[in-house]
Motif scaffolding. Sequence first.
Motif, PDB file in Angstrom:
ATOM      1  N   THR A  86      33.848  31.043  30.728  1.00 16.55           N
ATOM      2  CA  THR A  86      34.323  30.218  29.895  1.00 16.55           C
ATOM      3  C   THR A  86      34.720  28.494  29.980  1.00 16.55           C
ATOM      4  O   THR A  86      34.253  28.095  31.777  1.00 16.55           O
ATOM      5  CB  THR A  86      35.754  30.712  29.956  1.00 16.55           C
ATOM      6  OG1 THR A  86      36.580  30.612  30.510  1.00 16.55           O
ATOM      7  CG2 THR A  86      35.608  32.416  29.508  1.00 16.55           C
ATOM      8  N   GLY A  87      34.474  27.936  29.492  1.00 16.94           N
ATOM      9  CA  GLY A  87      34.894  26.482  29.673  1.00 16.94           C
ATOM     10  C   GLY A  87      35.708  26.351  30.419  1.00 16.94           C
ATOM     11  O   GLY A  87      35.558  25.114  31.468  1.00 16.94           O
ATOM     12  N   THR A  88      37.056  26.537  30.506  1.00 16.83           N
ATOM     13  CA  THR A  88      38.496  26.305  30.814  1.00 16.83           C
ATOM     14  C   THR A  88      37.978  26.891  32.466  1.00 16.83           C
ATOM     15  O   THR A  88      38.612  26.117  33.106  1.00 16.83           O
ATOM     16  CB  THR A  88      39.240  27.389  31.166  1.00 16.83           C
ATOM     17  OG1 THR A  88      40.687  26.607  30.788  1.00 16.83           O
ATOM     18  CG2 THR A  88      39.752  29.072  30.565  1.00 16.83           C
ATOM     19  N   PHE A 130      41.173  18.299  25.242  1.00 25.93           N
ATOM     20  CA  PHE A 130      41.970  18.961  25.552  1.00 25.93           C
ATOM     21  C   PHE A 130      40.863  20.035  26.390  1.00 25.93           C
ATOM     22  O   PHE A 130      39.728  19.915  26.004  1.00 25.93           O
ATOM     23  CB  PHE A 130      41.567  19.600  23.562  1.00 25.93           C
ATOM     24  CG  PHE A 130      41.337  21.345  24.147  1.00 25.93           C
ATOM     25  CD1 PHE A 130      42.680  22.802  23.648  1.00 25.93           C
ATOM     26  CD2 PHE A 130      40.383  22.311  23.543  1.00 25.93           C
ATOM     27  CE1 PHE A 130      42.499  23.781  24.298  1.00 25.93           C
ATOM     28  CE2 PHE A 130      40.056  23.769  24.487  1.00 25.93           C
ATOM     29  CZ  PHE A 130      41.637  24.165  24.564  1.00 25.93           C
ATOM     30  N   HIS A 131      40.899  20.730  27.187  1.00 29.72           N
ATOM     31  CA  HIS A 131      39.842  20.994  28.237  1.00 29.72           C
ATOM     32  C   HIS A 131      40.778  21.974  28.683  1.00 29.72           C
ATOM     33  O   HIS A 131      39.521  22.912  29.506  1.00 29.72           O
ATOM     34  CB  HIS A 131      40.708  20.188  30.077  1.00 29.72           C
ATOM     35  CG  HIS A 131      40.323  18.447  29.627  1.00 29.72           C
ATOM     36  ND1 HIS A 131      39.338  17.967  29.373  1.00 29.72           N
ATOM     37  CD2 HIS A 131      41.674  17.825  29.242  1.00 29.72           C
ATOM     38  CE1 HIS A 131      39.451  16.904  28.472  1.00 29.72           C
ATOM     39  NE2 HIS A 131      40.794  16.382  29.477  1.00 29.72           N
ATOM     40  N   GLY A 132      41.081  23.300  27.954  1.00 30.51           N
ATOM     41  CA  GLY A 132      41.075  24.726  27.746  1.00 30.51           C
ATOM     42  C   GLY A 132      42.818  24.773  28.575  1.00 30.51           C
ATOM     43  O   GLY A 132      43.908  24.422  27.982  1.00 30.51           O
ATOM     44  N   GLU A 160      36.848  14.023  27.861  1.00 32.51           N
ATOM     45  CA  GLU A 160      35.457  13.520  26.811  1.00 32.51           C
ATOM     46  C   GLU A 160      35.807  12.394  25.958  1.00 32.51           C
ATOM     47  O   GLU A 160      36.300  12.109  25.567  1.00 32.51           O
ATOM     48  CB  GLU A 160      36.257  14.505  25.184  1.00 32.51           C
ATOM     49  CG  GLU A 160      37.157  15.934  26.050  1.00 32.51           C
ATOM     50  CD  GLU A 160      38.479  16.543  25.147  1.00 32.51           C
ATOM     51  OE1 GLU A 160      37.988  17.396  24.181  1.00 32.51           O
ATOM     52  OE2 GLU A 160      39.487  16.041  25.297  1.00 32.51           O
ATOM     53  N   ASP A 174      34.623  15.888  30.025  1.00 32.77           N
ATOM     54  CA  ASP A 174      34.276  17.122  29.922  1.00 32.77           C
ATOM     55  C   ASP A 174      33.446  17.545  28.746  1.00 32.77           C
ATOM     56  O   ASP A 174      33.672  17.146  27.183  1.00 32.77           O
ATOM     57  CB  ASP A 174      36.057  17.752  29.009  1.00 32.77           C
ATOM     58  CG  ASP A 174      36.131  19.221  29.173  1.00 32.77           C
ATOM     59  OD1 ASP A 174      34.888  19.718  28.391  1.00 32.77           O
ATOM     60  OD2 ASP A 174      36.579  19.323  28.501  1.00 32.77           O
ATOM     61  N   ILE A 206      31.802  20.590  27.120  1.00 38.59           N
ATOM     62  CA  ILE A 206      31.848  21.705  26.635  1.00 38.59           C
ATOM     63  C   ILE A 206      31.654  21.686  25.642  1.00 38.59           C
ATOM     64  O   ILE A 206      31.492  22.595  24.927  1.00 38.59           O
ATOM     65  CB  ILE A 206      33.001  21.949  26.946  1.00 38.59           C
ATOM     66  CG1 ILE A 206      34.124  22.503  28.806  1.00 38.59           C
ATOM     67  CG2 ILE A 206      33.009  23.614  25.996  1.00 38.59           C
ATOM     68  CD1 ILE A 206      35.135  23.074  29.083  1.00 38.59           C
ATOM     69  N   GLN A 207      32.594  20.746  24.989  1.00 40.28           N
ATOM     70  CA  GLN A 207      32.165  20.891  23.089  1.00 40.28           C
ATOM     71  C   GLN A 207      31.106  19.911  22.456  1.00 40.28           C
ATOM     72  O   GLN A 207      30.090  20.307  22.070  1.00 40.28           O
ATOM     73  CB  GLN A 207      34.080  20.474  22.501  1.00 40.28           C
ATOM     74  CG  GLN A 207      33.739  20.669  20.968  1.00 40.28           C
ATOM     75  CD  GLN A 207      34.484  21.339  19.789  1.00 40.28           C
ATOM     76  OE1 GLN A 207      34.725  20.706  19.094  1.00 40.28           O
ATOM     77  NE2 GLN A 207      35.447  21.656  20.994  1.00 40.28           N
ATOM     78  N   LYS A 266      30.748  25.929  26.266  1.00 37.36           N
ATOM     79  CA  LYS A 266      30.536  26.456  24.731  1.00 37.36           C
ATOM     80  C   LYS A 266      28.913  26.728  23.958  1.00 37.36           C
ATOM     81  O   LYS A 266      28.587  27.886  24.480  1.00 37.36           O
ATOM     82  CB  LYS A 266      31.149  25.601  23.781  1.00 37.36           C
ATOM     83  CG  LYS A 266      32.334  25.371  23.615  1.00 37.36           C
ATOM     84  CD  LYS A 266      32.723  24.934  22.165  1.00 37.36           C
ATOM     85  CE  LYS A 266      34.698  25.004  22.266  1.00 37.36           C
ATOM     86  NZ  LYS A 266      35.294  24.915  23.600  1.00 37.36           N
TER      87      LYS A 266
END
Length: 435
Positions: free
Chosen positions: A117-119, A145-147, A211, A244, A246-247, A273
Motif C-alpha cells: 500500500t501507499g503508506t 496526506f501521506h497515509g 506532494e 509523495d 502516490i496520487q 495507487k
Amino acid sequence: MLDARSSRPDFEFERSESGVRYYCRNMPAILTRGLNARVWDESGHEYIDFLSACGALNYGHNHPILKSRIMSYLASDGILTSLDLHTAAKRAFLKAFREAILTPHGLDYRIQFTGPTGTNAVEAALKLARKVTGRRTVAAFTNAFHGMTLGSMSVSGKRNDAAPEPVLPDGVTRLPYEGYLGAGIAELDRYAAMVEDPSGGEERPAAIILEAVQGEGGLNVASPGWLRHVARLAARLGALLIVDDIQAGCGRTGSFFSFEKAGIRPDIVCLSKSLSGTGLPLSVLLIAPQHDKWQPGEHNGTFRGNNLAFVSAAAALEMWKDEEFLSGVRASSRRVWDWLTATSERYGPNHIRPKGVGLMSGLEFTNHGLTQRVCRECYRRKVLIETSGAHDEVVKIMPPLTIEPDVLDEGLDRLDDAIASALRQSPDLGKRFAA
Ligand SMILES: *Cc1c(COP(=O)(O)O)cnc(C)c1O
C-alpha cells in the motif's frame, strides 16, 4: 423485523463489516462490473466513475490490454506471489520502468519494492531518510496526506479529534504549503535560518516530504518555482527531498511524474495507487543511487512480490510511449478545464473556482456545505464522486485518464445538473474568496 432488514441487499455489510467503512456510506450501490469509466451495480444500474478509486484506476476499470496480459499470465500458471525472489515478471517490470519512464526522463533511480500500500512506501521513505542522514526530524506540510499508519499520519496534516492521539507528532516540523494563508518562499527561508542558527531551536531535518499537488488536502498545486526552492533548501540543509507521488503520479497531472515541470530530482519518490494500472496493490520507492543504503533484509515484507501487478504495471507503462494515449489524456484534461472555467464563470469565480491541474482537478466552493450536497446529487444522477480538502470544500473530479470523450461529457453534464439542484435546495453561495 429482522427478516425485513435482512432482505435488504446491503444488510450483510451492516451486519458484518466494521464501522470504519467510509466511501460506501454515501455511495451504497453494490458494484459488480466495471469497464473504463463506467461501473454497474447488481441491479444493472450504470454509473460514471469520477472517483477512480482515489486515483488507483488511472487507466480505468479492466483496460483491455492490461486485462488480457493478466489473463494470459494466470492461464500460464505464472508465479503470483514471491517475496523478493527473482521472477521473470518482476524483471519485465523493472526493464519496462527503466525504458518507458526513467531513461526518457534522464533519471537514474534504484527501485525498492515496499509493502503493497501507499503508506508502506511512505514509511519506508521516512525510515530510509533517517538512516541515510542519521537525523530524526522530518519537515512536512500543512494539509498534507501521506497515509494512515503511524509514521505517515504523523507527517500528514489532518488530525482526527475523535481518536486518542493517533500520531507520533514528536520529530515532525510543520511548514506552510505554498499559498497557505499566502505563504510562499519567505516561510521556507525563515525555517532554514532557524535550522542553521545553532540556537534557532530547530533540528536539522532528515527529510522534507511533500506532494507536488495535494490530493486529499484540497487539490493545492505547488508552483515550479516553489518546488525548486524546496529542493534547493533540502540540499542546503543536507535533508532528503521525498516527493509523495502516490496520487499525483502515474499521469494524473498530465505527465508521468507530478514534479516534471519543476525539473527537480527528488532524492526519493513514492509511487503506488495507479502504478499497477489495474488497481492491484503495488508500491515502490525510487531512490537516488547514493542513498540506497539498505542492508539486505533491513526493510522486509511478505507482499513485495505481487507478480500479477508487475505484469499489468509493465503493460501500463508501455502506454506512456503511445502518442494516441498521451493526446487522449491532453484532450480530456482540456475538456475538463474548459468546463471548470465555464462553470466558475457562470456562478461567479468569487464563489466557485477551479482547483488542481490536469485530470486531478475540481471545483472549490466558498460555501463548504454545498459540496456534500453536490456529491449526493451526483450519486442520485449515477456519478461516483468525492470531496477533498480540510473542510471538504472541493468537489474532486478524477475520471480515468482513458475516459471516452462522450462519457466524460455526460458525466460533466450530470455534475452540472447536480450543482444546479444543490443550489436550488440551498441557494447561498457563501462568502467570497479572499482576493
Ligand atoms: C492514498 C495516498 C497515500 C496512502 O496510500 P494507501 O494505499 O491508502 O496507504 C499516501 N499519499 C498520498 C498522496 C495518497 O494519495
